[in-house]
Design a protein around this motif. Structure first.
Motif, short mmCIF file in Angstrom:
data_model
loop_
_atom_site.label_atom_id
_atom_site.label_comp_id
_atom_site.label_asym_id
_atom_site.label_seq_id
_atom_site.Cartn_x
_atom_site.Cartn_y
_atom_site.Cartn_z
N PRO A 43 -13.56 -6.87 -1.99
CA PRO A 43 -14.10 -6.35 -1.22
C PRO A 43 -13.94 -5.61 0.00
N GLY A 44 -12.68 -6.37 0.64
CA GLY A 44 -12.16 -6.73 2.59
C GLY A 44 -10.99 -5.67 2.64
N ILE A 45 -10.67 -5.20 0.76
CA ILE A 45 -9.24 -4.97 0.95
C ILE A 45 -9.42 -3.71 0.08
N ARG A 46 -8.80 -2.55 0.52
CA ARG A 46 -9.19 -1.13 0.45
C ARG A 46 -7.65 -0.34 -0.11
N VAL A 47 -7.63 -0.04 -1.58
CA VAL A 47 -6.09 0.06 -2.24
C VAL A 47 -7.19 1.94 -2.58
N PHE A 48 -6.22 2.76 -2.11
CA PHE A 48 -6.65 4.20 -2.74
C PHE A 48 -4.87 4.66 -3.02
N VAL A 49 -5.61 5.63 -3.60
CA VAL A 49 -4.43 6.47 -4.02
C VAL A 49 -4.65 8.43 -3.99
N ALA A 50 -3.30 8.47 -3.86
CA ALA A 50 -3.55 10.27 -3.62
C ALA A 50 -2.75 10.28 -5.00
N VAL A 51 -3.98 11.44 -5.78
CA VAL A 51 -4.21 11.60 -7.11
C VAL A 51 -3.52 13.06 -7.28
N HIS A 52 -2.63 13.70 -7.46
CA HIS A 52 -2.17 15.20 -7.94
C HIS A 52 -2.02 16.07 -9.12
N GLU A 53 -2.40 16.24 -9.60
CA GLU A 53 -2.73 16.78 -11.21
C GLU A 53 -2.07 15.64 -12.00
N ASP A 54 -3.55 14.68 -11.33
CA ASP A 54 -3.46 13.50 -12.74
C ASP A 54 -2.16 12.93 -12.60
N GLU A 55 -1.49 13.06 -11.55
CA GLU A 55 -0.82 12.00 -11.56
C GLU A 55 -0.63 11.34 -9.56
N VAL A 56 -0.47 10.10 -9.99
CA VAL A 56 -0.13 8.84 -8.83
C VAL A 56 1.07 9.75 -7.60
N VAL A 57 1.15 10.35 -6.32
CA VAL A 57 1.77 10.60 -5.36
C VAL A 57 1.64 10.04 -4.36
N GLY A 58 0.88 9.50 -4.16
CA GLY A 58 1.34 8.61 -2.18
C GLY A 58 -0.32 6.98 -3.12
N ALA A 59 -0.24 6.42 -2.20
CA ALA A 59 -1.12 5.31 -1.90
C ALA A 59 -0.67 4.78 -0.63
N THR A 60 -1.81 4.53 -0.07
CA THR A 60 -1.93 3.28 0.63
C THR A 60 -2.87 2.34 0.99
N GLU A 61 -2.66 0.91 1.31
CA GLU A 61 -3.82 0.02 1.52
C GLU A 61 -4.07 -0.51 3.17
N TYR A 62 -5.02 -0.77 2.83
CA TYR A 62 -5.48 -1.32 4.38
C TYR A 62 -6.37 -2.27 4.46
N ARG A 63 -6.81 -2.77 5.25
CA ARG A 63 -8.18 -4.29 5.22
C ARG A 63 -8.83 -4.24 6.38
N TYR A 64 -10.22 -4.26 6.31
CA TYR A 64 -10.79 -4.07 7.72
C TYR A 64 -11.12 -5.07 8.40
#
Length: 223
Positions: A43-64
């Protein structure tokens, strides 16, 4: 564009993100597919993707880290130009981190990031994706407020083979722009925890940590 969190390697978006990582990053910077299972479930690792037209066009991973009130940006990927992916990811990440810090009763102190230095290492072309060009990335991150920590930096290879990876700077973006140095023990404690998942530490990394432990503060320098 949607900002979606990934918490399982079974998520179809994860395979798309992992393929994008392999296109963009050198092999020693990409964790094997199956080894992502535990990090994604943390739960401390946060992985998010940017989704555009059902495709992953970007991503970022970070933690607090609530005990230090700091964050770490593991990576940011911009997969295509002309879609505003970079600003989208930065704004969404900043909003999420602000909420995490507020839940901790604080305002975020700052955020670490490892940033490639193309003036020393020139072979990284990041899959030919121009927004990922290391010269461009370095200038963008400088504009965001990142500053270089004043010491020679290496990190353990994510292949966990005991090799040292150079050609990057460890940087910090303080929320308060007036801050010109941070405590050395914060840097040491952060690095020890961050790389605790890799048991094979290179000698260069151990020596770097030992030298930092002799200091009280580390200056923040321009990128």
């Amino acid at each position: 564009m949607e900002y979606k969190r990934i918490t399982s390697i079974q998520d179809p978006l994860f395979e798309k993100m992992h393929n994008l990582m392999k296109e963009v990053f050198p092999p020693e910077e990409v964790l094997e597919f199956d080894l992502w299972k535990e990090p994604l479930e943390d739960p401390g690792i946060r992985v998010f993707v940017a989704v555009h037209e059902d495709e992953v066009v970007g991503a970022t991973e970070y933690r607090y880290y609530p005990d230090w009130n700091i964050a770490m940006t593991d990576f940011t990927i911009i997969g295509k130009p002309g879609l505003g992916i970079g600003p989208f990811l930065v704004k969404q990440r900043a909003r999420d981190l602000a909420e995490l810090a507020a839940a901790n009763g604080k305002q975020l102190f700052g955020m670490f990031a490892e940033i490639y230095d193309p003036y020393r290492v020139k072979e990284h072309d990041f899959g030919g994706i121009m927004p990922m060009n290391p010269y461009v990335r370095r200038e963008v991150l400088a504009h965001l407020g990142y500053k270089r920590l004043d010491f020679s930096y290496v990190h353990p290879s994510w292949n966990n083979d005991g090799e040292a990876v150079a050609g990057l700077d460890l940087c910090f973006m303080p929320t308060n722009e007036a801050i010109s140095e941070i405590e050395a023990n914060l840097v040491v404690n952060f690095l020890k925890r961050y790389y605790s998942v890799l048991p094979e530490k290179p000698t260069e990394w151990v020596q770097m940590i030992e030298e930092l432990e002799t200091k009280e503060t580390v200056h923040l320098l321009p990128l």
